[in-house]
Design a protein around this motif. Structure first.
Motif, PDB file in Angstrom:
ATOM      1  N   LYS A 113     -45.720   8.400 -26.660  1.00 25.48           N
ATOM      2  CA  LYS A 113     -46.938   8.226 -25.809  1.00 25.48           C
ATOM      3  C   LYS A 113     -47.116   7.075 -25.197  1.00 25.48           C
ATOM      4  CE  LYS A 113     -49.337  11.985 -28.582  1.00 25.48           C
ATOM      5  NZ  LYS A 113     -50.521  12.204 -29.337  1.00 25.48           N
ATOM      6  N   ARG A 114     -46.445   6.295 -25.345  1.00 23.44           N
ATOM      7  CA  ARG A 114     -46.514   4.839 -24.950  1.00 23.44           C
ATOM      8  C   ARG A 114     -46.008   4.540 -23.476  1.00 23.44           C
ATOM      9  NH1 ARG A 114     -48.994   1.895 -28.708  1.00 23.44           N
ATOM     10  NH2 ARG A 114     -48.748   2.188 -31.105  1.00 23.44           N
ATOM     11  N   THR A 115     -46.274   5.454 -22.683  1.00 28.19           N
ATOM     12  CA  THR A 115     -45.509   5.454 -21.452  1.00 28.19           C
ATOM     13  C   THR A 115     -45.599   4.383 -20.556  1.00 28.19           C
ATOM     14  OG1 THR A 115     -47.485   6.676 -20.316  1.00 28.19           O
ATOM     15  CG2 THR A 115     -45.788   7.976 -21.184  1.00 28.19           C
ATOM     16  N   GLU A 116     -46.525   3.421 -20.658  1.00 34.81           N
ATOM     17  CA  GLU A 116     -46.563   1.985 -19.870  1.00 34.81           C
ATOM     18  C   GLU A 116     -45.890   1.442 -20.586  1.00 34.81           C
ATOM     19  OE1 GLU A 116     -48.579   1.387 -17.137  1.00 34.81           O
ATOM     20  OE2 GLU A 116     -48.561   3.551 -17.047  1.00 34.81           O
ATOM     21  N   ALA A 117     -45.697   1.261 -21.750  1.00 36.58           N
ATOM     22  CA  ALA A 117     -44.565   0.251 -22.746  1.00 36.58           C
ATOM     23  C   ALA A 117     -43.340   0.796 -22.217  1.00 36.58           C
ATOM     24  CB  ALA A 117     -44.737   0.467 -24.003  1.00 36.58           C
ATOM     25  N   HIS A 118     -42.795   2.070 -22.064  1.00 41.15           N
ATOM     26  CA  HIS A 118     -41.903   2.481 -21.711  1.00 41.15           C
ATOM     27  C   HIS A 118     -41.423   1.883 -20.018  1.00 41.15           C
ATOM     28  CE1 HIS A 118     -42.338   6.256 -24.186  1.00 41.15           C
ATOM     29  NE2 HIS A 118     -42.287   5.236 -24.957  1.00 41.15           N
ATOM     30  N   LYS A 119     -42.537   1.845 -19.405  1.00 41.30           N
ATOM     31  CA  LYS A 119     -42.137   1.475 -18.075  1.00 41.30           C
ATOM     32  C   LYS A 119     -41.837  -0.249 -17.950  1.00 41.30           C
ATOM     33  CE  LYS A 119     -45.441   4.510 -15.699  1.00 41.30           C
ATOM     34  NZ  LYS A 119     -46.655   4.391 -15.103  1.00 41.30           N
ATOM     35  N   PHE A 120     -42.481  -0.992 -18.934  1.00 39.36           N
ATOM     36  CA  PHE A 120     -42.361  -2.206 -19.211  1.00 39.36           C
ATOM     37  C   PHE A 120     -40.832  -2.509 -19.728  1.00 39.36           C
ATOM     38  CE2 PHE A 120     -42.218  -5.551 -22.459  1.00 39.36           C
ATOM     39  CZ  PHE A 120     -42.176  -6.823 -21.929  1.00 39.36           C
ATOM     40  N   TYR A 121     -40.726  -1.703 -20.570  1.00 38.84           N
ATOM     41  CA  TYR A 121     -39.173  -2.207 -21.295  1.00 38.84           C
ATOM     42  C   TYR A 121     -38.044  -1.679 -20.286  1.00 38.84           C
ATOM     43  CZ  TYR A 121     -41.410  -2.502 -25.797  1.00 38.84           C
ATOM     44  OH  TYR A 121     -41.994  -3.040 -26.703  1.00 38.84           O
ATOM     45  N   ARG A 122     -38.208  -0.650 -19.420  1.00 38.11           N
ATOM     46  CA  ARG A 122     -37.136  -0.414 -18.361  1.00 38.11           C
ATOM     47  C   ARG A 122     -37.146  -1.545 -17.309  1.00 38.11           C
ATOM     48  NH1 ARG A 122     -39.247   4.923 -19.182  1.00 38.11           N
ATOM     49  NH2 ARG A 122     -37.503   6.131 -20.456  1.00 38.11           N
ATOM     50  N   ALA A 123     -38.160  -2.073 -16.974  1.00 39.26           N
ATOM     51  CA  ALA A 123     -38.351  -3.341 -16.169  1.00 39.26           C
ATOM     52  C   ALA A 123     -37.798  -4.469 -16.692  1.00 39.26           C
ATOM     53  CB  ALA A 123     -39.832  -3.571 -15.634  1.00 39.26           C
ATOM     54  N   MET A 124     -37.649  -4.487 -17.986  1.00 37.90           N
ATOM     55  CA  MET A 124     -37.161  -5.767 -18.582  1.00 37.90           C
ATOM     56  C   MET A 124     -35.492  -5.401 -18.762  1.00 37.90           C
ATOM     57  SD  MET A 124     -39.240  -8.058 -19.021  1.00 37.90           S
ATOM     58  CE  MET A 124     -38.139  -9.149 -20.205  1.00 37.90           C
ATOM     59  N   GLY A 125     -35.079  -4.316 -18.034  1.00 32.68           N
ATOM     60  CA  GLY A 125     -33.628  -4.141 -18.364  1.00 32.68           C
ATOM     61  C   GLY A 125     -33.210  -3.242 -19.605  1.00 32.68           C
ATOM     62  N   TYR A 126     -34.071  -2.642 -20.325  1.00 37.51           N
ATOM     63  CA  TYR A 126     -33.746  -1.928 -21.464  1.00 37.51           C
ATOM     64  C   TYR A 126     -33.669  -0.270 -20.974  1.00 37.51           C
ATOM     65  CZ  TYR A 126     -34.860  -5.473 -24.629  1.00 37.51           C
ATOM     66  OH  TYR A 126     -35.018  -6.621 -25.143  1.00 37.51           O
ATOM     67  N   GLY A 127     -32.454   0.291 -21.397  1.00 32.59           N
ATOM     68  CA  GLY A 127     -32.372   1.717 -21.495  1.00 32.59           C
ATOM     69  C   GLY A 127     -32.685   2.562 -22.439  1.00 32.59           C
ATOM     70  N   SER A 128     -33.075   3.759 -22.478  1.00 36.51           N
ATOM     71  CA  SER A 128     -33.249   4.720 -23.662  1.00 36.51           C
ATOM     72  C   SER A 128     -32.025   5.573 -23.899  1.00 36.51           C
ATOM     73  CB  SER A 128     -34.611   5.609 -23.555  1.00 36.51           C
ATOM     74  OG  SER A 128     -34.637   6.246 -22.451  1.00 36.51           O
ATOM     75  N   GLU A 129     -31.798   5.612 -25.020  1.00 36.66           N
ATOM     76  CA  GLU A 129     -30.444   6.427 -25.406  1.00 36.66           C
ATOM     77  C   GLU A 129     -30.705   7.950 -25.976  1.00 36.66           C
ATOM     78  OE1 GLU A 129     -27.955   4.417 -28.206  1.00 36.66           O
ATOM     79  OE2 GLU A 129     -29.402   4.185 -29.599  1.00 36.66           O
ATOM     80  N   LYS A 130     -31.857   7.835 -26.682  1.00 35.66           N
ATOM     81  CA  LYS A 130     -32.184   9.158 -27.424  1.00 35.66           C
ATOM     82  C   LYS A 130     -33.453   9.282 -27.675  1.00 35.66           C
ATOM     83  CE  LYS A 130     -31.008   7.132 -32.027  1.00 35.66           C
ATOM     84  NZ  LYS A 130     -30.158   7.240 -33.198  1.00 35.66           N
ATOM     85  N   ALA A 131     -33.910  10.310 -27.757  1.00 29.20           N
ATOM     86  CA  ALA A 131     -35.438  10.791 -28.577  1.00 29.20           C
ATOM     87  C   ALA A 131     -35.091  11.009 -30.098  1.00 29.20           C
ATOM     88  CB  ALA A 131     -35.936  11.843 -27.833  1.00 29.20           C
TER      89      ALA A 131
END
Length: 141
Positions: free
Chosen positions: A115-133
């Motif tokens: 549910k932390r969609t704003e945090a997800h945007k922040f991490y992506r902007a910092m160069g992080y990718g997500s690999e799995k749910a």
């Protein structure tokens, strides 16, 4: 803004930020006890300070498994709402990354609630990718 190692006297601010921004209710006594127990050989806690007040924190640990090279694991990152969007989270995350590089670790991993969609945007902007749910399972003793 100053990024520095956290001290036990920062417990009140960390508790307030954890409760309000992360939704993890805690007590100052618990946070202080946990801060005093931090193993500095494998963990680091940094705070962001503006005008003498703590406005954010990050808690990182050395993460070791049998199946990959050691990494930094972010256990918690939060910034007071009034300081979000001003580079505070970015500065805290960069400090944890420097800490890991200085230890010779391979990279950084972290978990962020669905549910932390704003945090997800922040991490992506910092160069992080997500690999799995994934699901998190807990059991109290």
């Amino acid at each position: 803004m100053i990024i520095r190692e956290a001290r036990p006297e920062d417990s009140s601010a960390i508790c307030r930020i954890s409760s309000r921004e992360l939704g993890y209710p805690c007590t100052e006594a618990l946070v202080k006890r946990q801060m005093e127990a931090v193993d500095r050989k494998r963990e680091a806690v940094f705070v962001a300070e503006i005008n003498g007040g703590v406005c954010g924190f990050i808690h990182a640990e050395r993460y070791c498994t049998l199946y990959m090279e050691p990494m930094v694991n972010i256990l918690g990152l939060a910034v007071s709402q009034e300081y979000q969007g001003q580079g505070t989270g970015r500065a805290l995350l960069a400090q944890a990354e420097r800490w890991g590089k200085n230890l010779g670790l391979r990279g950084v991993r972290l978990n962020s609630g669905m549910k932390r969609t704003e945090a997800h945007k922040f991490y992506r902007a910092m160069g992080y990718g997500s690999e799995k749910a994934q699901l998190r399972f807990l059991k109290d003793f």
